[in-house]
Structures are given as structure tokens and as C-alpha cells.
Design an enzyme around this catalytic site. Structure first.
Site, PDB file in Angstrom:
ATOM      1  N   ASP A  70       0.842  -1.195   0.000  1.00  0.00           N
ATOM      2  CA  ASP A  70       0.000   0.000   0.000  1.00  0.00           C
ATOM      3  C   ASP A  70       0.876   1.243   0.000  1.00  0.00           C
ATOM      4  OD1 ASP A  70      -2.232  -1.580   0.139  1.00  0.00           O
ATOM      5  OD2 ASP A  70      -2.943  -0.831   2.065  1.00  0.00           O
ATOM      6  N   LYS A  81      -8.267   0.515  -4.996  1.00  0.00           N
ATOM      7  CA  LYS A  81      -9.430  -0.063  -4.325  1.00  0.00           C
ATOM      8  C   LYS A  81     -10.725   0.644  -4.717  1.00  0.00           C
ATOM      9  CE  LYS A  81      -6.834  -1.242  -0.100  1.00  0.00           C
ATOM     10  NZ  LYS A  81      -6.887  -2.711  -0.184  1.00  0.00           N
ATOM     11  N   GLY A 123      -5.190  -2.939   9.029  1.00  0.00           N
ATOM     12  CA  GLY A 123      -4.863  -1.779   9.849  1.00  0.00           C
ATOM     13  C   GLY A 123      -4.569  -2.087  11.294  1.00  0.00           C
ATOM     14  N   ARG A 182      -6.359 -20.751   7.444  1.00  0.00           N
ATOM     15  CA  ARG A 182      -6.598 -22.095   7.989  1.00  0.00           C
ATOM     16  C   ARG A 182      -8.024 -22.563   7.690  1.00  0.00           C
ATOM     17  NH1 ARG A 182      -2.618 -24.550  10.389  1.00  0.00           N
ATOM     18  NH2 ARG A 182      -0.985 -23.440  11.552  1.00  0.00           N
ATOM     19  N   GLY A 217      -2.954  -7.506   8.364  1.00  0.00           N
ATOM     20  CA  GLY A 217      -2.224  -7.683   9.615  1.00  0.00           C
ATOM     21  C   GLY A 217      -0.770  -8.058   9.471  1.00  0.00           C
ATOM     22  N   GLY A 248      -0.274  -3.619   4.037  1.00  0.00           N
ATOM     23  CA  GLY A 248      -0.952  -2.328   4.032  1.00  0.00           C
ATOM     24  C   GLY A 248      -0.239  -1.312   4.893  1.00  0.00           C
ATOM     25  N   SER A 249      -0.609  -1.286   6.177  1.00  0.00           N
ATOM     26  CA  SER A 249      -0.051  -0.289   7.088  1.00  0.00           C
ATOM     27  C   SER A 249       1.326  -0.683   7.606  1.00  0.00           C
ATOM     28  CB  SER A 249      -1.005  -0.099   8.277  1.00  0.00           C
ATOM     29  OG  SER A 249      -2.344   0.013   7.834  1.00  0.00           O
TER      30      SER A 249
END
Length: 330
Positions: free
Chosen positions: A23, A80, A152, A164, A250, A271-272
Site C-alpha cells: 500500500d 481499491k 490496519g 486455515r 495484519g 498495508g499499514s
């Protein structure tokens, strides 16, 4: 690249396999991502951590920002749109993005349906928490699937959960008869009937949808069941999804990326986790190296050294169910 057919769309997705998509919110970050070895960038105004912190309604980014980033790098650029927001997707296709992420990170636009992606020439990636969500998105035309995780947060637990759940469902599917698989397809297809059922209930009628009744993009319930059944049979035969399946939501450390690859991911979205860390360039490089060398702990150990502070994470138990992005769109 000529775009259009399912084969070409899936081919583009395979081009980024084993890589990291990052990102980015501006040209400088996009150039850092490219230098670090990203296979593509996701252009957006705010990373998921900032979207979560700001609240309100999160929408498609300004097309001018996306075009600036497209002009600044030589690697593919994704962007997005909101779930179900066909017009945002058309805008992104018009400006020439390489792939569209119909994303739960943005505020959901359509409470009933996702975009029918087969109408588009540009390939789509969509999030999925489980096999049912993945199969529905693939039938709609997604060329790539990713875990939803919990964007995030810098917390890998939900991405692990979703991978899983997917892996176990595929394992169970392989032990089923074709008749049992058809039953699964019927169950998965029920999600498309919710609008028709809601309307019938509002009219005081039984919430029953006939199989010959058109309920989504002109498709009848029976046609949707058959379509999902075909996808499920392909999953059963292959022992995996018939499209590229990335991890997302994550990922904050090289070890997180390697873990998701060990669980069967074809690549990683971050992302973050990069630009909310102390040393974005070095962390980005390290995550790329760990993704490529996920089965070599000595390399993962080496690239994990001296990266500085990772992004501040959020304990999933501290997030209310209403605030969790992963529940947007199923």
C-alpha cells in the site's frame, strides 16, 4: 497488456505470484516500494490504519493521485473500490489501473451484492474469510483472492484464521462425493437470494426463492448453484483455489509474511505495516526477502535484524464486532 478474458486476467495475477504488494499513499512511497522489490503497489489516499483511526466513510481514492503514482513507477498499480460500487470500478478501469481491489477496507456500498466482475476487462482481487466467500468471488469473476485478515491492526491472527479455514474447507471438500459438493454449492448460493427474500418478507409473502427466478445480474438461483458447483469441482480437483491466493490483513513483520507463505499463500499484501513502521525501506526489503525465502529460517532471521520499531498493533479482542472490516461483504 491486452486485457479481457478470464485467462488473461488470471495470467496477470500469476505474474505477481510469490511477491509482495505494498500500500502506498504518494509517489515517494511508491518509489520506495519499487526500490524494495514490490511486485506491485496499491495506490490509496490513506493506509488501513489511518482509515480505521479516522472513521467516517472511506471511498475510492482521487483518480489524480492514482494517476500520479501510475506515472511514477514501472511496476503494476492496483487501486481499491468499495464493495458493490460498480461506478467506482468503472472509473478505475477508465484511468487504466492494472487491477482493482473490491475491498472491505473501504466502506461497503452495496449491502446485498458484490460487483459482477466478468463485465470488466480489468482483473479484480477480492478478500475472503473462508471457502464460501472465495468461491462466490471467483464465480463473479475475481482473478485473485486474498485473506481479509483484519486490516490496519498489524495483527496477523485473523489472516491466519482465514487461511486455515480455507485450507481445512478444501481438505474436507476433497473427501466429499460430487453429490455432497453440489449440496455445498446450494448452501453457498443462498447468499445471492437475500435481496429477493427481504423484498418478499416486506410484502408479507413467504421468503422462498424459486430456482428459476433471476436474482443476481440476470442469473437464476439454479444457474448460480451450477456456477458455484463448477468452481467447487475445480477446487476439489486441484486441491487449492483455481486462482492466485494472497495473504492480507495484519502483516507487519518479515516473520508474519513467511508464516502466511508457509500456510500456503501465493504472496502477500502489506498495508499499514511498512509505512507505519520506523524504517519503511528496510522493512519493505526485509518483507520481500522473507516472502521469497519463507522456507529458510536463517534468511528470515537475518533480514529481521535491526529494522527498528514495527507499527503499533491492535489486539483484535479490543475491536468491537461492528468495527471489524472483515465482516463487510460475504
Amino acid at each position: 497488456m491486452k486485457k479481457g478474458t478470464d485467462l488473461l486476467k488470471k495470467g496477470f495475477a500469476k505474474m505477481v505470484k510469490h511477491g509482495v504488494v505494498m500500500d502506498v499513499t504518494n509517489v515517494e512511497q511508491a518509489q520506495i516500494a519499487e526500490e524494495a522489490g514490490a511486485v506491485a503497489v496499491m495506490a490509496l489516499e490513506r493506509v488501513p490504519a489511518d482509515i480505521r483511526a479516522a472513521g467516517g466513510v472511506a471511498r475510492m481514492s482521487d483518480p489524480a493521485l492514482i494517476e500520479e503514482i501510475m506515472d511514477a513507477v514501472s511496476i503494476p498499480v492496483m487501486a481499491k473500490c468499495r464493495i458493490g460500487h460498480t461506478t467506482e470500478a468503472l472509473v478505475l478501469e477508465a484511468i487504466g489501473v492494472d487491477m482493482i481491489d473490491e475491498s472491505e477496507v473501504l466502506t461497503q456500498a452495496d449491502p446485498f451484492f458484490h460487483i459482477y466482475k466478468k463485465k470488466f476487462n480489468v482483473p479484480f482481487v477480492c478478500g475472503a474469510r473462508n471457502l464460501g466467500e472465495a468461491v462466490r468471488r471467483i464465480w463473479e469473476g475475481a482473478a485473485m483472492i486474498r485473506t481479509k485478515g483484519e486490516a490496519g491492526t498489524g495483527n496477523i491472527v485473523e489472516a491466519v484464521r482465514h487461511m486455515r479455514l480455507m485450507n481445512e474447507a478444501i481438505a474436507q471438500l476433497q473427501r466429499m462425493t460430487d453429490e455432497e459438493v453440489y449440496g455445498v454449492a446450494k448452501f453457498y448460493a443462498n447468499r445471492y437470494a437475500e435481496l429477493a427474500k427481504t423484498v418478499r418478507e416486506g410484502m408479507g409473502l413467504p421468503a422462498t426463492v424459486l430456482e428459476n427466478e433471476p436474482i443476481y445480474e440476470g442469473f437464476t438461483l439454479a444457474e448460480i448453484i451450477d456456477g458455484l458447483y463448477e468452481v467447487l469441482l475445480e477446487v476439489k480437483k486441484l486441491g487449492r483455489l483455481p486462482v492466485v491466493n494472497f495473504a492480507a490483513g495484519g502483516v507487519a513483520t518479515p516473520a508474519d509474511a513467511a508464516l502466511m507463505m508457509q500456510l500456503g499463500s501465493d504472496g502477500v499484501f502489506v498495508g499499514s505495516g511498512i509505512f507505519k513502521s520506523e524504517n519503511p525501506l528496510e522493512r519493505a526489503r526485509a518483507i520481500v526477502e522473507a516472502t521469497y525465502n519463507y522456507d529458510k529460517p536463517d534468511i528470515v532471521a537475518e533480514v529481521s535484524k535491526n529494522l527498528g520499531e514495527a507499527m503499533k498493533g491492535i489486539d483484535i479482542t479490543q475491536i468491537s464486532e461492528a468495527e471489524k472490516m472483515q465482516y463487510r461483504g460475504d
